[in-house]
Structures are given as structure tokens and as C-alpha cells.
Motif scaffolding. Structure first.
Motif, short mmCIF file in Angstrom:
data_model
loop_
_atom_site.label_atom_id
_atom_site.label_comp_id
_atom_site.label_asym_id
_atom_site.label_seq_id
_atom_site.Cartn_x
_atom_site.Cartn_y
_atom_site.Cartn_z
N ALA A 263 3.64 -41.32 39.15
CA ALA A 263 3.14 -42.37 40.04
C ALA A 263 1.93 -43.07 39.42
O ALA A 263 1.80 -44.30 39.51
N PHE A 264 1.04 -42.31 38.78
CA PHE A 264 -0.14 -42.91 38.15
C PHE A 264 0.28 -43.84 37.02
O PHE A 264 -0.29 -44.92 36.85
N TYR A 265 1.29 -43.42 36.26
CA TYR A 265 1.77 -44.26 35.16
C TYR A 265 2.36 -45.57 35.67
O TYR A 265 2.13 -46.64 35.10
N LEU A 266 3.11 -45.49 36.77
CA LEU A 266 3.72 -46.69 37.33
C LEU A 266 2.66 -47.65 37.87
O LEU A 266 2.82 -48.87 37.83
N LEU A 267 1.56 -47.10 38.39
CA LEU A 267 0.49 -47.93 38.94
C LEU A 267 -0.48 -48.42 37.88
O LEU A 267 -0.90 -49.58 37.89
N ARG A 268 -0.86 -47.54 36.97
CA ARG A 268 -1.89 -47.87 35.97
C ARG A 268 -1.29 -48.38 34.68
O ARG A 268 -1.84 -49.27 34.03
N GLY A 269 -0.13 -47.85 34.31
CA GLY A 269 0.46 -48.21 33.04
C GLY A 269 -0.20 -47.48 31.89
O GLY A 269 -1.09 -46.64 32.07
N ARG A 270 0.20 -47.81 30.71
CA ARG A 270 -0.35 -47.18 29.51
C ARG A 270 -1.69 -47.80 29.15
O ARG A 270 -1.87 -49.02 29.25
N ILE A 271 -2.65 -46.96 28.79
CA ILE A 271 -3.96 -47.46 28.38
C ILE A 271 -3.85 -48.03 26.97
O ILE A 271 -3.62 -47.28 26.01
N PRO A 272 -4.02 -49.34 26.79
CA PRO A 272 -3.82 -49.94 25.48
C PRO A 272 -5.08 -49.89 24.62
O PRO A 272 -6.17 -49.59 25.11
N ILE A 273 -4.91 -50.20 23.37
CA ILE A 273 -6.06 -50.35 22.46
C ILE A 273 -6.57 -51.77 22.61
O ILE A 273 -5.81 -52.74 22.44
N ASP A 274 -7.83 -51.93 22.92
CA ASP A 274 -8.42 -53.27 23.07
C ASP A 274 -8.49 -53.96 21.71
O ASP A 274 -8.97 -53.38 20.72
N GLY A 275 -8.06 -55.19 21.68
CA GLY A 275 -8.16 -55.95 20.45
C GLY A 275 -7.10 -55.57 19.43
O GLY A 275 -6.15 -54.83 19.71
N GLU A 276 -7.29 -56.04 18.22
CA GLU A 276 -6.35 -55.80 17.13
C GLU A 276 -6.71 -54.53 16.37
O GLU A 276 -7.88 -54.14 16.30
N LEU A 277 -5.69 -53.91 15.81
CA LEU A 277 -5.93 -52.75 14.95
C LEU A 277 -6.60 -53.20 13.66
O LEU A 277 -6.28 -54.27 13.13
N THR A 278 -7.48 -52.39 13.15
CA THR A 278 -8.22 -52.76 11.93
C THR A 278 -7.44 -52.46 10.66
O THR A 278 -7.73 -53.04 9.61
N GLY A 279 -6.49 -51.53 10.75
CA GLY A 279 -5.78 -51.12 9.55
C GLY A 279 -6.53 -50.05 8.78
O GLY A 279 -6.00 -49.49 7.81
N ARG A 280 -7.76 -49.77 9.16
CA ARG A 280 -8.53 -48.71 8.54
C ARG A 280 -8.48 -47.47 9.44
O ARG A 280 -8.67 -47.57 10.66
N MET B 294 -3.14 -35.99 16.78
CA MET B 294 -2.53 -34.69 16.52
C MET B 294 -1.21 -34.81 15.76
O MET B 294 -0.59 -33.80 15.44
N GLY B 295 -0.78 -36.04 15.50
CA GLY B 295 0.42 -36.23 14.70
C GLY B 295 0.09 -36.21 13.22
O GLY B 295 0.26 -35.20 12.53
N SER B 296 -0.43 -37.33 12.74
CA SER B 296 -0.82 -37.41 11.34
C SER B 296 -2.26 -36.95 11.12
O SER B 296 -2.66 -36.64 10.00
N GLY B 297 -3.04 -36.94 12.20
CA GLY B 297 -4.45 -36.59 12.07
C GLY B 297 -5.34 -37.78 11.80
O GLY B 297 -6.57 -37.68 11.83
N GLU B 298 -4.73 -38.96 11.54
CA GLU B 298 -5.47 -40.18 11.23
C GLU B 298 -5.37 -41.15 12.41
O GLU B 298 -4.29 -41.36 12.97
N VAL B 299 -6.48 -41.75 12.81
CA VAL B 299 -6.49 -42.73 13.90
C VAL B 299 -7.13 -44.01 13.40
O VAL B 299 -7.99 -44.00 12.51
N ASP B 300 -6.69 -45.10 13.99
CA ASP B 300 -7.27 -46.39 13.63
C ASP B 300 -8.72 -46.45 14.13
O ASP B 300 -9.06 -45.92 15.18
N GLU B 301 -9.57 -47.13 13.39
CA GLU B 301 -10.97 -47.23 13.77
C GLU B 301 -11.16 -47.95 15.10
O GLU B 301 -12.11 -47.66 15.84
N ALA B 302 -10.25 -48.86 15.43
CA ALA B 302 -10.35 -49.54 16.72
C ALA B 302 -10.16 -48.56 17.86
O ALA B 302 -10.88 -48.62 18.87
N TRP B 303 -9.21 -47.66 17.70
CA TRP B 303 -8.99 -46.63 18.73
C TRP B 303 -10.19 -45.69 18.80
O TRP B 303 -10.66 -45.33 19.88
N ALA B 304 -10.69 -45.28 17.65
CA ALA B 304 -11.82 -44.36 17.61
C ALA B 304 -13.06 -44.99 18.24
O ALA B 304 -13.80 -44.33 18.98
N HIS B 305 -13.29 -46.28 17.97
CA HIS B 305 -14.45 -46.96 18.55
C HIS B 305 -14.32 -47.08 20.06
O HIS B 305 -15.31 -46.98 20.79
#
Length: 405
Positions: free
Chosen positions: A143-160, A367-378
């Protein structure tokens, strides 16, 4: 240390009324006294009716009426002043002087008064509460997913990208997670199999399934305990609460609303999950060891004895539990703690899996590759990202090479 930890956790869980069978397995009591003068102190019709309604009664008129000679009845000789009912009551409440040639203290218990209460709780309240705890959590998240949806990453990915978790950290995490999933499924088969699976799949198939489930459950348990120790050792230093957690909680971690409060390597929500996993995982492990090696780890009687001394049972409105529990009663209580702690942890892990997969964009990469985009980390761990950037900007000594990631 173990005794104090278990006593504190017992007090916390006893505050959940109607879930744990402690009240049912404890000495029966009722504030309303029953007039037994007409029966000379023996059982009355009201006693019988109360038990049939599932209500508790003051059972001392039986447990303390075992007869003067019942506890010292000499083998096959005459019983003297004690009658057969008195002798059976002495056996029922483990007050008879029993001698066995083998089996030690466990074999001396010929009748267990609490066995039927435990079985009734296991096949009734435990299954009902456990079912709704798991299904209710899954339904609430849907129910929360249907109401809130997926939390997106703000802005564009940096590629780093930046290293979020090392390989050893991911190994410990997946070892703990996968083993708990296997333990949860096999435990559910054992708990619900006879009542729900056997009528559908057949008794023979259900018997084979439960035999295999028990075998897998008992062996995968060691992987779960190893993963729990690894996760605790690697991450406990990062999960100590700090003032920043208050801000994160006040803003609901960005899950509700658009704010993204700063956080270190683990935010307040992750810390709550960490300590829940550690505490309930420890309860599952300790009680599981007691069930793996039955009648050898009898620590529950001592814990209840300390709780009686500290007055914890009275604080939550329960009668004092006898500290001289039989080995059979301790096994029943160990199974009760084991099952309820597992169901509570299932709820927590279900929420954790939701956030780490479909609930938040980019979270699985950690927890997949262990690497995250800096935009997500920020967005989600800005303080931690600044710390990583700061360490990367400085010349790293050889011994610090692993720490900077």
C-alpha cells in the motif's frame, strides 16, 4: 552479561500483551477469588468453566494440595495418608520424589502440566499472530508503494561511483540475509505444515517436507549465526546513535516528503534495523542453540528468577514465573521465544528488503556491486560521502588504503 541482556529483552517483549505465552505458561492466577467452601477446597464447576473459556484461575488449591506422604511415596508400598489424586497432583506439579535409573533430572518429570497450554498457544495464538505479522507487513508495504511510489534519485547521475561496501561486508550481509530467508521458510513449513499443507499436499509429502525442513533448518542455523557475528563486528562502530539521527527521524529520512537529511555511513533508520537484527538475531541464536542441544542449556529458569527478584513481572502485570521450571518447560519457553523473535525479525527484514530493492532507486547497488553513484550517496549519505572524498583527497598511507573505502 547474557543473563542481564536476556532479562532486559524479556521485559521489553513482555510488554506486548497477548503475543508471548508467558502469561499462559505461568502459574495460573485470578484476582477474583472463588468460594470453594462447598467442595472443601477442591475444584468447583466455576473452575472448570473458566478453564474451558480460556480464563486463568488460582491453581494453588491443587498445586499445594499434594498430601503429606505423596512427595515421599515409597515405591510399591502403602501410601498411608495420601490418596491417589494427591499422588497424581504431586506428579503433575513435579513435587513427587521420583527416582529413575537413567535420564537424570529430565526423566524424573513424568507429567508436564504446561504442555497442553503451550501446544494450544502454538497452534492458536502463535500461528494467528505470526500470520498477520508477516502478511500485514507485506500488505502495508504494498500500500505504501502504491501511494508513495519509488524514491528516485534527484537530478542526473554523475557517472562517478564510490565504494559503499567492500566484498567482505557484502559477503557477511548476504550470508546473514540468505540464511535467514531459508530459516524463515523452513520454520514456517514446520509451524504451519501439519495444519495447512498436509490437507492440500498430502500427509506423506508433508512428512517428507518437514523432515527436510528440519534438517536444513538445523544446519543453516550455523551460517546465520556466523553472518550475525560478522555484521556486528564490521558495522557496530558505524551504528552508534548520534545527534544527527534526531534530524533524520524528524524528517522521516526523506521517505515521507522531499527532504533528504544528511547522514553518515548508516542513517537512523538503518541503525534501527541493525540493532533490531542484532538483538532479535541474538535471541533467535541463543534459543536456537537451546533447541539444537535440548535439556543442556537451561538458562531460562535463572532469567525468570532474576526477573522475579527485580520485580519485572509485576511491572508488566504478570504473576511471577516459577524459577524452578522443569527442563521440559524451559524447552517450551525457548521455542516460544524463538518463534516470536523470528516473526518480529521477519517484519523488520521485509521492510528492509523493500527499501533496498523496489522502494528506493539505486539502493540495491550498495549491496550488489558495492559501488554507488555519487548523486545517490550525496542524497542519502552526504556526511559519509564528504568523509570519503576527504580521505581520497589526502595521500593515503599503505595501511590506510583499505580504510578509505
Amino acid at each position: 552479561m547474557l543473563r542481564h541482556f536476556m532479562a532486559l529483552l524479556t521485559f521489553v517483549l513482555l510488554s506486548l500483551p497477548g503475543i508471548l505465552p508467558v502469561a499462559a505458561l505461568a502459574q495460573d492466577s485470578d484476582t477474583t477469588a472463588i468460594d470453594r467452601s462447598a467442595t472443601g477446597g477442591a475444584q468447583t464447576l466455576e473452575d472448570i468453566l473458566r478453564r474451558q473459556r480460556g480464563e486463568t484461575i488460582d491453581d494453588r488449591f491443587r498445586s499445594e494440595n499434594t498430601g503429606g506422604n505423596a512427595v515421599m511415596a515409597p515405591g510399591l508400598g502403602p501410601l498411608g495418608g495420601s490418596s491417589d489424586p494427591e499422588l497424581w497432583r504431586a506428579l503433575r506439579y513435579n513435587k513427587a520424589d521420583v527416582t529413575v535409573s537413567s535420564g537424570q533430572e529430565v526423566a524424573k518429570v513424568l507429567v508436564t502440566d504446561g504442555g497442553l497450554k503451550w501446544l494450544t498457544w502454538r497452534e492458536g495464538r502463535l500461528q494467528i499472530w505470526g500470520f498477520w505479522m508477516v502478511v500485514g507487513t507485506a500488505g502495508g508495504l504494498l500500500a505504501f508503494y502504491l501511494l508513495r511510489g519509488r524514491i528516485p534519485i534527484d537530478g542526473e547521475l554523475t557517472g562517478r561511483t564510490v565504494t559503499r561496501f567492500k566484498a567482505i561486508e557484502r559477503f557477511g550481509h548476504w550470508l546473514l540475509g540468505i540464511s535467514f530467508l531459508v530459516l524463515g521458510l523452513t520454520g514456517l513449513f514446520v509451524l504451519f505444515g501439519r495444519k495447512y499443507l498436509a490437507p492440500i499436499l498430502g500427509k506423506e509429502f508433508n512428512a517428507d517436507l518437514l523432515w527436510l525442513s528440519k534438517l536444513v533448518h538445523n544446519n543453516v542455523a550455523w551460517a546465520f549465526m556466523l553472518g550475525l557475528v560478522m555484521v556486528f563486528v564490521m558495522w557496530v562502530i558505524h551504528n552508534i546513535p548520534n545527534r544527527g539521527d534526531i534530524t533524520w527521524l524528524r524528517q522521516f529520512g526523506g521517505i515521507i516528503g522531499n527532504a533528504h537529511p544528511p547522514a553518515k555511513k548508516f542513517n537512523a533508520g538503518q541503525k534501527m534495523i541493525f540493532w533490531s537484527v542484532v538483538i532479535f538475531g541474538a535471541v533467535i541464536s541463543i534459543t536456537g542453540l537451546s533447541l539444537l542441544f535440548p535439556y543442556r542449556l537451561g538458562f531460562l529458569a535463572e532469567i525468570y528468577g532474576m526477573m522475579n527478584d527485580w520485580g519485572l513481572m509485576a511491572m508488566v502485570g504478570l504473576e511471577e514465573r516459577a524459577a524452578d521450571m522443569t527442563a521440559q518447560e524451559q524447552m517450551q519457553m525457548a521455542q516460544a521465544w524463538h518463534a516470536m523473535a523470528a516473526f518480529i525479525l521477519m517484519m523488520i527484514v521485509t521492510a528492509h528488503v523493500y527499501i533496498g530493492s523496489v522502494g528506493m532507486e539505486g539502493a540495491f547497488d550498495a549491496m550488489g556491486s558495492g559501488e554507488v553513484d555519487e548523486a545517490w550517496a550525496h542524497q542519502h549519505h552526504s556526511i559519509w560521502l564528504d568523509e570519503v572524498r576527504g580521505s581520497d583527497a589526502k595521500p593515503a598511507a599503505p595501511e590506510q588504503e583499505g580504510a578509505r573505502k
